[in-house]
Design an enzyme around this catalytic site. Structure first.
Site, PDB file in Angstrom:
ATOM      1  N   SER A  29       9.178  -8.411  19.249  1.00 36.15           N
ATOM      2  CA  SER A  29      10.262  -7.828  20.048  1.00 36.15           C
ATOM      3  C   SER A  29       9.719  -6.788  21.012  1.00 36.15           C
ATOM      4  CB  SER A  29      11.288  -7.160  19.141  1.00 36.15           C
ATOM      5  OG  SER A  29      11.464  -7.896  17.976  1.00 36.15           O
ATOM      6  N   SER A  31       6.172  -6.400  21.712  1.00 33.18           N
ATOM      7  CA  SER A  31       4.783  -6.592  22.128  1.00 33.18           C
ATOM      8  C   SER A  31       4.468  -8.059  22.372  1.00 33.18           C
ATOM      9  CB  SER A  31       3.843  -6.062  21.037  1.00 33.18           C
ATOM     10  OG  SER A  31       4.001  -6.838  19.869  1.00 33.18           O
ATOM     11  N   LYS A  48      -3.025  -6.653  21.709  1.00 26.73           N
ATOM     12  CA  LYS A  48      -1.581  -6.450  21.630  1.00 26.73           C
ATOM     13  C   LYS A  48      -1.177  -5.523  22.763  1.00 26.73           C
ATOM     14  CE  LYS A  48       1.765  -5.346  18.017  1.00 26.73           C
ATOM     15  NZ  LYS A  48       1.903  -5.331  16.563  1.00 26.73           N
ATOM     16  N   TYR A  98      -9.555 -11.046  16.294  1.00 28.46           N
ATOM     17  CA  TYR A  98      -8.842 -12.295  16.569  1.00 28.46           C
ATOM     18  C   TYR A  98      -8.933 -13.187  15.334  1.00 28.46           C
ATOM     19  CZ  TYR A  98      -8.081 -16.962  18.555  1.00 28.46           C
ATOM     20  OH  TYR A  98      -7.637 -18.237  18.801  1.00 28.46           O
ATOM     21  N   ALA A  99      -7.785 -13.470  14.756  1.00 26.89           N
ATOM     22  CA  ALA A  99      -7.738 -14.355  13.580  1.00 26.89           C
ATOM     23  C   ALA A  99      -7.509 -15.776  14.095  1.00 26.89           C
ATOM     24  CB  ALA A  99      -6.621 -13.916  12.636  1.00 26.89           C
ATOM     25  N   GLU A 103      -1.397 -18.167  11.626  1.00 25.90           N
ATOM     26  CA  GLU A 103      -0.569 -17.683  10.514  1.00 25.90           C
ATOM     27  C   GLU A 103      -0.614 -18.570   9.277  1.00 25.90           C
ATOM     28  OE1 GLU A 103       3.417 -17.382  12.018  1.00 25.90           O
ATOM     29  OE2 GLU A 103       2.843 -15.985  13.602  1.00 25.90           O
ATOM     30  N   ASP A 142       6.445  -5.032   5.070  1.00 25.03           N
ATOM     31  CA  ASP A 142       6.920  -6.256   5.722  1.00 25.03           C
ATOM     32  C   ASP A 142       5.924  -7.388   5.501  1.00 25.03           C
ATOM     33  OD1 ASP A 142       8.655  -7.864   7.131  1.00 25.03           O
ATOM     34  OD2 ASP A 142       8.003  -7.181   9.106  1.00 25.03           O
ATOM     35  N   GLU A 146       4.125 -14.855   7.871  1.00 22.32           N
ATOM     36  CA  GLU A 146       3.864 -14.700   9.319  1.00 22.32           C
ATOM     37  C   GLU A 146       2.860 -13.585   9.580  1.00 22.32           C
ATOM     38  OE1 GLU A 146       7.012 -15.101   8.035  1.00 22.32           O
ATOM     39  OE2 GLU A 146       8.436 -15.023   9.709  1.00 22.32           O
ATOM     40  N   ASP A 160       0.275  -6.508  11.415  1.00 22.13           N
ATOM     41  CA  ASP A 160       1.610  -5.984  11.692  1.00 22.13           C
ATOM     42  C   ASP A 160       2.002  -4.812  10.788  1.00 22.13           C
ATOM     43  OD1 ASP A 160       4.032  -5.536  12.768  1.00 22.13           O
ATOM     44  OD2 ASP A 160       4.743  -7.591  12.660  1.00 22.13           O
TER      45      ASP A 160
HETATM   46  N1  ADE Z   1      -1.241 -13.208  16.554  1.00 19.49           N
HETATM   47  C1  ADE Z   1      -0.903 -11.920  16.474  1.00 19.49           C
HETATM   48  N2  ADE Z   1      -1.986 -11.182  16.242  1.00 19.49           N
HETATM   49  C2  ADE Z   1      -3.026 -12.018  16.140  1.00 19.49           C
HETATM   50  C3  ADE Z   1      -4.407 -11.849  15.885  1.00 19.49           C
HETATM   51  N3  ADE Z   1      -4.929 -10.667  15.664  1.00 19.49           N
HETATM   52  N4  ADE Z   1      -5.184 -12.942  15.838  1.00 19.49           N
HETATM   53  C4  ADE Z   1      -4.646 -14.147  16.039  1.00 19.49           C
HETATM   54  N5  ADE Z   1      -3.368 -14.362  16.282  1.00 19.49           N
HETATM   55  C5  ADE Z   1      -2.561 -13.310  16.340  1.00 19.49           C
END
Ligand code: ADE
Length: 460
Positions: A29, A31, A48, A98-99, A103, A142, A146, A160
């Site tokens: 919402s 970012s 972000k 970066y993941a 999710e 939270d 997700e 988050d």
């Molecule tokens: N989506 C939100 N944050 C992320 C992150 N750090 N890595 C990959 N996808 C994302």
């Protein structure tokens, strides 16, 4: 890299020009998260970006500050890392790890539910992460699939922290954590704990409630408290109104029952109940080495096919009826429908089929009752394969169209045994059980439609 550039970089704030911004990988919402590459190092990050005006207008400044403060305190492999922050006149930038695998929720959707080793593994990683987080005096508040991302090695990266609460200063780290209270409602309906709903207070063990919900969801395919509206979900949570589906693993059930406890001071894993050490000793986690789990290789994510009363056998488990399967080629008979015949059949369908109204004027090629399975849950559906091609599914009792299996060139049917067949799509594998034990007929018909619409495409 020169010594000079290393030195100068150390104290110089980054700017947006130090990065090449790529695609959007997350949206909230307040970012937007972009995949970005640092120009100098070619390192990939998730950045972000928050609009200052929007944050101020919505009075969310304290959440943004909180998130930064929490991320700065964390240094653990199971959490997203904050590498840099900077700003320009209009925006704030958080440069995060970066993941790459996205999710956990996407994997639940794709696979319906996880098998036992995967559910054990991933919830064990969450426990190791929460143990660390709580030692730092932080409640996530939270936690949900997700917010659990996965890195290249398929380890979790919790993210988050906009809703997080810091209960004590890290200087007090050695002190036993207290059952802290706070008074602002946060969280997502399905994973929110009863105390947050009723007393608006969060405890460390509010995160353990969310863990209980996640164990249940990974093992069964759906979260325990479900409903059409948030209010219904809240009602169920405060009354502890949920059930285990048939076939739910009994050891996992015992664990869930010890986590989903209304009194936050009676949940397995909370201070009053012996802390995380006690939780880690639960028989569900037998064989898990919590101290070294981040250095070990996670088990491959495989879908769980429950042996239920309607799905008793896996006799063809090694049999794959894919398109490259010679047997499939034998079965597929390319029946070409002439325009005249189509017209005739459509008129007949219009007059006689109560399912005609759901298929947007398309000719039905095959229909039949199936159980559409999501983990341990199954729903009776009328499956309709039509020209187009489309695969519609209808709730036969209420005569309501529930959805479509999205067609694309990647769609692939697979017979698992006499009853069960899969329809693989890029984002999800659909598990279907044919009530007449003729799963192979479905696979053949779907394959035929695939051939008709996509098979000749490459030849032209
Ligand atoms: N989506 C939100 N944050 C992320 C992150 N750090 N890595 C990959 N996808 C994302």
């Amino acid at each position: 890299m020169s010594v000079n550039s290393g030195e100068s970089k150390k104290n110089v704030k980054k700017t947006p020009n130090d990065f090449i911004f790529g695609k959007v990988i997350g949206e909230g919402s307040y970012s937007t998260v972009y995949l970005a590459k640092e120009v100098d190092s070619s390192t990939e990050y998730a950045i972000k970006v928050l609009e200052k005006r929007h944050i101020m207008r919505e009075r969310k400044t304290q959440y943004v500050m909180r998130e930064k403060e929490v991320l700065m305190k964390l240094n653990h492999p199971f959490f997203i890392r904050l590498f840099f922050t900077f700003q320009d006149t209009d925006r704030l930038y958080f440069v995060l790890s970066y993941a790459r695998r996205g999710e956990l929720l996407d994997y639940i959707h794709k696979l319906s539910s996880f098998d036992e080793p995967c559910s054990r593994w991933y919830t064990a990683e969450i426990i190791a992460a929460l143990d660390y987080l709580h030692t730092k005096g932080i409640i996530h508040r939270d936690l949900k699939p997700e917010n659990i991302l996965l890195n290249d090695e398929m380890h979790i990266q919790i993210t988050d922290f906009g809703s997080a609460k810091i209960l004590k200063d890290t200087k007090e780290e050695e002190e036993a954590p207290v059952s802290g209270r706070t008074n602002s409602f946060v969280g997502t309906a399905q994973y929110v704990s009863p105390e947050i709903l009723t007393s608006k207070k969060a405890y460390y063990s509010s995160d353990l409630w969310a863990l209980g919900c996640i164990v249940y969801q990974l093992m069964s395919g759906l979260p325990p408290f479900r409903g059409g509206h948030e209010y219904q979900i809240f009602q169920k949570i405060t009354k502890l109104e949920y059930e285990f589906p048939d076939g739910f693993n009994v050891v996992a059930q015992d664990l869930v029952e010890k986590l989903l406890v209304l009194n936050p001071e009676q949940r397995l894993g909370c201070e009053e109940m012996g802390g995380f050490e006690k939780l880690k000793l639960h028989p569900f986690y037998e064989g898990i080495d919590f101290d070294h789990i981040h250095e070990q290789k996670p088990p491959p994510l495989v879908p769980f096919l429950p042996a239920t009363s309607t799905n008793p056998e896996n006799i063809w488990s090694s049999y794959r009826a894919g398109f490259d399967d010679a047997r499939m080629v034998e079965i597929i008979t390319q029946t070409v429908i002439t325009d005249d015949e189509r017209k005739k059949r459509l008129e007949e369908q219009q007059q006689n089929s109560k399912y005609h109204k759901f298929v947007e004027g398309n000719l039905i090629l095959k229909q039949g009752l199936v159980d559409k399975r999501k983990g341990l849950f199954a729903r009776k559906r009328m499956l309709l394969l039509t020209e187009g091609p489309h695969l519609y599914y209808v709730d036969p009792a209420n005569q309501v169209l529930k959805g479509q299996i999205p067609w694309s060139e990647e769609l692939r049917p697979e017979a698992k045994n006499f009853k069960t067949f899969f329809v693989h799509t890029p984002n999800r594998t659909y598990y279907l059980e044919d009530r007449e034990s003729r799963s192979q007929d479905w696979v053949a018909k779907i394959s035929e439609a695939w051939q008709q619409y996509y098979g000749n495409k490459n030849k032209k």
